[in-house]
Write an enzyme that holds these catalytic residues in place. Structure first.
Site, PDB file in Angstrom:
ATOM      1  CD  GLU A 157      10.052  -8.093   5.327  1.00  0.00           C
ATOM      2  OE1 GLU A 157       9.812  -9.244   5.771  1.00  0.00           O
ATOM      3  OE2 GLU A 157      10.103  -7.085   6.053  1.00  0.00           O
ATOM      4  CG  HIS A 196      11.100  -2.890   4.232  1.00  0.00           C
ATOM      5  ND1 HIS A 196       9.733  -2.743   4.187  1.00  0.00           N
ATOM      6  CD2 HIS A 196      11.333  -4.095   4.810  1.00  0.00           C
ATOM      7  CE1 HIS A 196       9.168  -3.814   4.712  1.00  0.00           C
ATOM      8  NE2 HIS A 196      10.116  -4.655   5.096  1.00  0.00           N
ATOM      9  CB  SER A 228      12.929   3.592   5.027  1.00  0.00           C
ATOM     10  OG  SER A 228      11.866   2.773   5.496  1.00  0.00           O
ATOM     11  CB  ALA A 231       1.731   0.004   6.350  1.00  0.00           C
ATOM     12  NE  ARG A 273      10.745   5.243   8.639  1.00  0.00           N
ATOM     13  CZ  ARG A 273       9.732   5.218   7.753  1.00  0.00           C
ATOM     14  NH1 ARG A 273       9.690   4.305   6.819  1.00  0.00           N
ATOM     15  NH2 ARG A 273       8.780   6.129   7.820  1.00  0.00           N
ATOM     16  NE  ARG A 323       0.063  13.197  -1.706  1.00  0.00           N
ATOM     17  CZ  ARG A 323      -0.412  13.455  -2.927  1.00  0.00           C
ATOM     18  NH1 ARG A 323       0.421  13.743  -3.895  1.00  0.00           N
ATOM     19  NH2 ARG A 323      -1.708  13.406  -3.175  1.00  0.00           N
ATOM     20  CG  ASN A 361       8.305  -2.399   0.215  1.00  0.00           C
ATOM     21  OD1 ASN A 361       7.806  -2.568   1.332  1.00  0.00           O
ATOM     22  ND2 ASN A 361       8.904  -1.270  -0.125  1.00  0.00           N
ATOM     23  CE1 TYR A 375       9.078   4.924   3.261  1.00  0.00           C
ATOM     24  CE2 TYR A 375       7.428   6.659   3.145  1.00  0.00           C
ATOM     25  CZ  TYR A 375       7.971   5.559   3.791  1.00  0.00           C
ATOM     26  OH  TYR A 375       7.420   5.100   4.953  1.00  0.00           O
ATOM     27  N   PRO A 386       0.796  -1.233   0.000  1.00  0.00           N
ATOM     28  CG  PRO A 386      -0.165  -1.143   2.101  1.00  0.00           C
ATOM     29  CD  PRO A 386       0.505  -2.085   1.149  1.00  0.00           C
ATOM     30  CG  ASN A 387      -0.237   4.418   1.210  1.00  0.00           C
ATOM     31  OD1 ASN A 387      -1.180   4.959   0.639  1.00  0.00           O
ATOM     32  ND2 ASN A 387      -0.331   3.948   2.444  1.00  0.00           N
TER      33      ASN A 387
END
Ligand code: CA2
Length: 147
Positions: free
Chosen positions: A97, A99, A101, A76, A106, A17, A73, A22, A9-10
């Site tokens: 997997e 990511h 970041s 969330a 974080r 954005r 990825n 990112y 998602p996103n």
């Protein structure tokens, strides 16, 4: 060899954005780089992005019998989704997997992953390179796997 590249998602908002977190590359640009690397390695990749858990699960299920591995990825859902973990476990495909970041530097809630214990490995913190390193790792893992 064929791999499914899954974006959670996103990630369709990449480059549009929050570039400070990112990066400025779009998902399409990242996919293009992955496609180039796949061509160099001599493998095939299919891409899919969904903002819904069900969409990702359907794609994982469809990959069984069609793909040799998954580069994912989960965004969330990494930190929340037992359902995606169960789907990955059910299809028994090797997956890496990734990511953008470094989730470990974080917020605390991003430090855990429901998927990582089942993954061949996890790569995070390298932006687009996380995907490229992940594809190389998945490819090598499958090439070297004893039959
Ligand atoms: O670092 C990663 O790749 C993440 O999977 C990204 C997820 C986050 O929830 C994970 O903890 C780490 C968030 C993806 C959201 O992507 C956006 C892109 C542009 C603008 C806003 C969000």
């Amino acid at each position: 060899m064929k791999f499914l590249v899954l974006h959670g998602p996103n990630l369709n908002l990449l480059g549009k954005r929050e570039p400070d977190v990112y990066g400025s590359l779009t998902m399409e640009e990242i996919n293009q780089s992955i496609g180039q690397l796949a061509a160099e390695l001599g493998c095939t990749v299919a891409f899919f992005q969904s903002n819904s858990e069900g969409g990702l699960i359907d794609a994982i299920q469809a990959a069984a019998g069609d793909c040799d591995g998954i580069l994912i990825n989960p965004a969330a859902y990494t930190h929340t989704s037992v359902a995606i973990r169960d789907a990955l476990s059910a299809v028994q495909l090797p997956f890496v997997e990734v990511h953008l970041s470094n989730i470990h530097r974080r917020e605390q809630f991003r430090h855990s992953s429901f998927m990582a214990p089942l993954a061949v490995g996890q790569i995070c913190g390298f932006g687009r390179d996380s995907y490229l390193l992940g594809l190389r790792a998945l490819f090598s893992h499958l090439e070297n796997r004893p039959v």
